[in-house]
Enzyme design. Structure first.
Site, PDB file in Angstrom:
ATOM      1  N   ARG A  68       0.830  -1.302   0.061  1.00  0.00           N
ATOM      2  CA  ARG A  68       0.141  -0.109  -0.025  1.00  0.00           C
ATOM      3  C   ARG A  68       0.901   1.302  -0.045  1.00  0.00           C
ATOM      4  NH1 ARG A  68      -2.038   0.766   4.656  1.00  0.00           N
ATOM      5  NH2 ARG A  68      -3.223  -1.140   4.994  1.00  0.00           N
ATOM      6  N   TYR A 122     -14.541  21.601 -11.785  1.00  0.00           N
ATOM      7  CA  TYR A 122     -15.036  20.368 -12.320  1.00  0.00           C
ATOM      8  C   TYR A 122     -16.108  19.914 -11.289  1.00  0.00           C
ATOM      9  CZ  TYR A 122     -14.568  15.507 -13.653  1.00  0.00           C
ATOM     10  OH  TYR A 122     -14.912  14.295 -13.834  1.00  0.00           O
ATOM     11  N   ASP A 194      -6.321  22.800  -9.543  1.00  0.00           N
ATOM     12  CA  ASP A 194      -6.404  21.758 -10.460  1.00  0.00           C
ATOM     13  C   ASP A 194      -5.534  22.211 -11.981  1.00  0.00           C
ATOM     14  OD1 ASP A 194      -7.129  20.021 -12.603  1.00  0.00           O
ATOM     15  OD2 ASP A 194      -8.985  19.420 -11.406  1.00  0.00           O
ATOM     16  N   LYS A 219      -5.610  12.193 -17.875  1.00  0.00           N
ATOM     17  CA  LYS A 219      -5.807  12.922 -19.197  1.00  0.00           C
ATOM     18  C   LYS A 219      -4.496  13.022 -19.837  1.00  0.00           C
ATOM     19  CE  LYS A 219      -9.650  13.885 -16.975  1.00  0.00           C
ATOM     20  NZ  LYS A 219     -10.567  12.927 -17.164  1.00  0.00           N
TER      21      LYS A 219
END
Ligand SMILES: Cc1ncc(COP(=O)(O)O)c(C=O)c1O
Length: 400
Positions: A68, A122, A194, A219
């Site tokens: 993890r 967003y 962002d 993206k």
């Protein structure tokens, strides 16, 4: 870098070498592979009980501990993204861009605090603030994306963070990031940006004073529409809290997806250059068409904040919106349905072009979006620009 030297290099060179640490690619006798491989792991095996005990409770960043906490596959991409933000302390990876946004917010906010959130953010960022953060006693106020240093007037005793997204989702307003950062710093308020559209190649967020720079790596970093991934790159003094919150939330990006992110990163500079050039040519072509009322592309004067884009950005992405003149829901759908080279679907930043009907009015509260224009968002991929223009011309005919 590849450990071959420390001469300063440009961004195009940096994306090729960043994060490729020799001890992650080479054997001790000096032979190796180009790309850090996929290390898939839950259990990490220790040499002895003493070794196991020595690892526990220590800072496990970049050291084998447990799956993890990552392996060199994730650390390599994280380091690469840190290298692309000069002055940054470190990067943490997430299983999506939304997960990255949420972790960034949780690393700087506590119950009783207030968040100032840009109105053009967003939609899922807004949803997280309006439901999850609210439930945990964190209030959100929305602000006009065109507000620069005057944001200082909105600060209250409880304001702890300003969230920016520049350009904004769907409508592409460019924010005055340096002015907002200066106002926030004067009050000890954290800033989160962002930066997915421009990436650090187009806008160096940490250098501009931003505390936490978020990328939906889904993206442009991945670049091939086949993996979900997010990152937060932190300025000095912000990384420890980000990492602790991310550990506590059990956040880990899959090694396979991190590897796809690293694979994508190597070509990101050349892909972005093509996306940007082609999108700009298409945006200019659309701006001259009588069927088009308005083009919202940061590099065109018709986009709010265009002068800030010209002042602050080194480059941009291939995503923008435009308004069809006198369109109805039906004629907008007819336009999109007639396109043969543009897929219809969410997301962007892949090698292929996409078209999407978008309706910003549903996602605004500080400054209502009142324009009756029907907007279409285009993601310009790596196809030939002339072919895409011919396809769009055909679509415009179908919309009449
Ligand atoms: C600007 C922006 N930020 C964040 C995200 C979220 O990224 P992801 O889809 O990887 O969760 C998106 C996704 O479309 C986006 O457009």
């Amino acid at each position: 870098m590849t450990d071959r030297g420390d001469r300063p290099v440009g961004d195009a060179t940096r994306v090729v070498g960043a994060g490729r640490r020799r001890d992650w690619t080479h054997t001790p006798d000096g032979r190796g592979v180009v790309n850090p491989p996929v290390w898939r792991a839950s259990t990490i095996l220790y040499g002895s009980v003493a070794d196991l005990r020595a690892a526990a409770g220590r800072d496990t960043h970049h050291r084998w501990f447990y799956g993890r906490r990552g392996t060199p596959t994730q650390w390599s991409l994280a380091d690469a993204l840190t290298e692309l933000e000069p002055g940054a302390e470190g990067t943490y990876l997430y299983s999506s861009g939304v997960a990255a946004v949420c972790a960034a917010l949780l690393s700087v906010l506590s119950p009783g605090d207030e968040l100032l959130l840009v109105d053009s953010a967003y939609d899922p960022t807004r949803a997280f603030a309006g439901s999850f953060l609210k439930r945990f006693g964190i209030a959100t106020r929305y602000y006009d994306p065109m507000l620069g240093g005057d944001i200082a007037a909105l600060f209250t005793e409880s304001t702890r963070a300003v969230f920016l997204e520049s350009p904004g989702s769907l409508t592409f307003e460019v924010q005055d990031v340096p002015a907002i950062v200066a106002a926030a710093k004067a009050r000890g308020v954290a800033t989160i940006l962002d930066n997915t559209w421009a990436t650090p190649l187009g806008f160096r967020a940490v250098e501009a004073g931003v505390d936490l720079s978020v990328l939906a790596c889904t993206k442009y970093v991945v670049g091939h529409s086949d993996a979900m991934l997010g990152s937060v790159t932190a300025a000095p003094g912000r990384f420890a809290a980000l990492r602790d919150v991310s550990f506590q939330l059990g956040q880990v990006a899959s090694p396979d997806d991190a590897w796809l992110g690293s694979r994508g990163l190597r070509t990101m500079a050349v892909r972005l250059a093509h996306h940007e050039k082609s999108a700009l040519a298409i945006a200019r072509w659309l701006a001259d068409r009588p069927e088009v009322a308005r083009v919202l592309h940061p590099a065109l004067p018709s986009c709010p904040g265009h002068e800030l884009f010209a002042r602050d950005f080194r480059g941009g992405g291939g995503l923008f919106s435009f308004a069809l003149r006198n369109a109805t829901e039906a004629s907008r759908s007819a336009f999109i349905d007639a396109l043969q080279l543009f897929g219809i679907g969410y997301s962007w930043g892949g090698y292929e072009s996409l078209a999407l009907p978008v309706d910003p009015a549903r996602h605004r509260s500080a400054v209502p979006w009142t324009s009756p224009d029907k907007l279409v968002r285009l993601q310009i991929g790596l196809e030939g620009t002339d072919d895409l223009i011919a396809d769009l011309a055909n679509g415009l005919m179908a919309a009449q």
